[in-house]
Write a protein that holds these residues in place. Sequence first.
Motif, short mmCIF file in Angstrom:
data_model
loop_
_atom_site.label_atom_id
_atom_site.label_comp_id
_atom_site.label_asym_id
_atom_site.label_seq_id
_atom_site.Cartn_x
_atom_site.Cartn_y
_atom_site.Cartn_z
N PRO A 173 12.01 -16.39 95.37
CA PRO A 173 11.14 -15.84 94.32
C PRO A 173 11.93 -15.09 93.24
N ALA A 174 13.05 -14.51 93.58
CA ALA A 174 13.86 -13.82 92.58
C ALA A 174 14.41 -14.81 91.55
N TRP A 175 14.72 -16.04 91.99
CA TRP A 175 15.19 -17.05 91.04
C TRP A 175 14.04 -17.49 90.13
N GLN A 176 12.86 -17.61 90.69
CA GLN A 176 11.70 -17.96 89.88
C GLN A 176 11.41 -16.87 88.85
N ASP A 177 11.63 -15.61 89.21
CA ASP A 177 11.48 -14.50 88.27
C ASP A 177 12.50 -14.63 87.14
N TYR A 178 13.75 -14.97 87.48
CA TYR A 178 14.76 -15.16 86.45
C TYR A 178 14.34 -16.28 85.49
N LEU A 179 13.88 -17.40 86.03
CA LEU A 179 13.45 -18.51 85.18
C LEU A 179 12.34 -18.09 84.22
N ALA A 180 11.43 -17.26 84.69
CA ALA A 180 10.36 -16.77 83.82
C ALA A 180 10.93 -15.90 82.69
#
Length: 104
Positions: free
Chosen positions: A74-81
Amino acid sequence: MIYEERDYHIRPGKLAAFVACYRDHGVALQKKYLGTFVSYFTTEIGELNHVVALWGFNSLDERAAMRKAMLADPAWQDYLARVDGMIERQTTRILTPTDFSPLQ
């Protein structure tokens, strides 16, 4: 070893923000999951608003497994956002060093 070249064309006026966001939120996550971090470049002459990242992997299978694990975080998904809308286009190439290359 193989090398992945990720080539990002950043929207004009967004380069500094993109690099800062990657520095502060992206690179540590990628180092946690991916292979060997080789380097990260920006351009000053020629094509501007351009970022190149180089990563080393033992094989395409290793790369696929590592990227799958990273994408599930989820932290990578946050970065992508956080970088959404900053990237104009991206290309990725897999490079194989020659037998006389300093990178093996």
